[in-house]
Design a protein around this motif. Structure first.
Motif, PDB file in Angstrom:
ATOM      1  N   ASP A  63       0.834  -1.204   0.000  1.00 19.62           N
ATOM      2  CA  ASP A  63       0.000   0.000   0.000  1.00 19.62           C
ATOM      3  C   ASP A  63       0.872   1.258   0.000  1.00 19.62           C
ATOM      4  OD1 ASP A  63      -2.312  -1.485   0.007  1.00 19.62           O
ATOM      5  OD2 ASP A  63      -2.483  -1.506   2.199  1.00 19.62           O
ATOM      6  N   LEU A  64       1.950   1.210   0.774  1.00 15.23           N
ATOM      7  CA  LEU A  64       2.851   2.363   0.832  1.00 15.23           C
ATOM      8  C   LEU A  64       3.526   2.589  -0.517  1.00 15.23           C
ATOM      9  CD1 LEU A  64       4.108   4.492   2.781  1.00 15.23           C
ATOM     10  CD2 LEU A  64       5.997   2.894   3.104  1.00 15.23           C
ATOM     11  N   LYS A  96       2.376   1.776  -3.493  1.00 11.51           N
ATOM     12  CA  LYS A  96       1.401   2.299  -4.444  1.00 11.51           C
ATOM     13  C   LYS A  96       1.187   3.801  -4.252  1.00 11.51           C
ATOM     14  CE  LYS A  96      -1.255  -1.978  -5.065  1.00 11.51           C
ATOM     15  NZ  LYS A  96      -2.573  -2.648  -4.846  1.00 11.51           N
ATOM     16  N   GLU A  97       1.264   4.248  -3.011  1.00  7.85           N
ATOM     17  CA  GLU A  97       1.023   5.657  -2.709  1.00  7.85           C
ATOM     18  C   GLU A  97       2.177   6.552  -3.143  1.00  7.85           C
ATOM     19  OE1 GLU A  97      -0.694   9.118  -1.542  1.00  7.85           O
ATOM     20  OE2 GLU A  97      -1.647   7.127  -1.642  1.00  7.85           O
ATOM     21  N   LYS A 130       4.363   6.884  -7.423  1.00  5.37           N
ATOM     22  CA  LYS A 130       3.977   7.825  -8.476  1.00  5.37           C
ATOM     23  C   LYS A 130       4.902   9.039  -8.540  1.00  5.37           C
ATOM     24  CE  LYS A 130       0.467   9.779  -5.370  1.00  5.37           C
ATOM     25  NZ  LYS A 130      -0.989   9.963  -5.170  1.00  5.37           N
TER      26      LYS A 130
END
Length: 235
Positions: free
Chosen positions: A140-141, A143-144, A147
């Motif tokens: 999750d980290l 994916k955040e 970018k």
């Protein structure tokens, strides 16, 4: 190589009986080839300006190159200005002097290690984030924050995390984006009259780290290039 060199101006000046090389540690380096001077080179000064080089480099400069002294840029004379062997006592004195210099350097290195051991250094490609949701997974980290740029490493510690980017500008972009989001959220909360203190918000800044203990001891770090601490030679 130097011991077998034959130079006519020098041969007649060398004492017929020399001290064995193994009895004398090399104490001084030639400034040109950076090799330690042989025992008989310690008293060899080919130029009147006093600039000392080994006989090998002197022969190369005089016969194969421009024949000028690297220091004063004057032509070398046909024979060395000074060439005399140094006594064992003088060599021993040089050895003691060099030993003292090494001991002083060790003391300086120890003082440096003690002074820097508690210092934290800002890492320009390291993002430090606080205010993360509990039980946030590595995926999750990633994916955040992926970018903003290529991620080299991530470390999660409860509600905070360290994210190491491959480029400093990626970490700066992430900080700017997160802080702008925070500012917009605060303004929105103020307009709606909600209590922002009860809402968890992400805050970001450049991360800091300590000096690598191996670097402080003038040692190579076995964890490089993945060491999480500051090791200047790799930056």
């Amino acid at each position: 190589m130097k011991a077998n060199m034959s130079l006519e101006p020098i041969v007649n000046s060398i004492h017929s009986q020399q001290t064995p090389q193994q009895d004398v540690d090399k104490c001084v380096d030639c400034p040109l080839c950076m090799e330690a001077l042989d025992y008989d080179d310690l008293g060899f000064y080919p130029c009147g300006c006093g600039y000392q080089v080994c006989r090998f480099c002197w022969n190369r400069l005089k016969n194969d190159e421009n024949g000028l002294c690297p220091a004063c840029r004057q032509p070398y004379p046909d024979s060395p200005i000074q060439f005399s062997t140094i006594s064992i006592e003088a060599v021993e004195e040089l050895k003691k002097k060099k030993k003292k210099q090494k001991e002083k350097q060790k003391l300086k290195d120890a003082a440096k290690s003690q002074n820097l051991s508690s210092v934290r250094v800002v890492q320009k490609n390291l993002l430090f984030v606080i205010g993360l949701p509990q039980r946030l997974s590595q995926e999750d980290l990633r994916k955040e924050f992926i970018k903003y740029g290529k991620i080299l490493k991530m470390v999660i510690n409860q509600s905070s995390a360290y994210v190491t980017y491959s480029r400093p500008e990626d970490a700066v972009a992430a900080i700017k984006s997160l802080n702008e989001t925070n500012n917009n959220t605060n303004k929105s909360n103020q307009r709606s009259g909600s209590n922002s203190a009860t809402q968890q918000q992400l805050r970001a800044s450049l991360g800091t780290t300590k000096y690598c203990t191996h670097w402080l001891r003038s040692q190579s770090c076995p964890k490089q290039p993945d060491c999480k601490h500051y090791f200047p030679i790799y930056l």
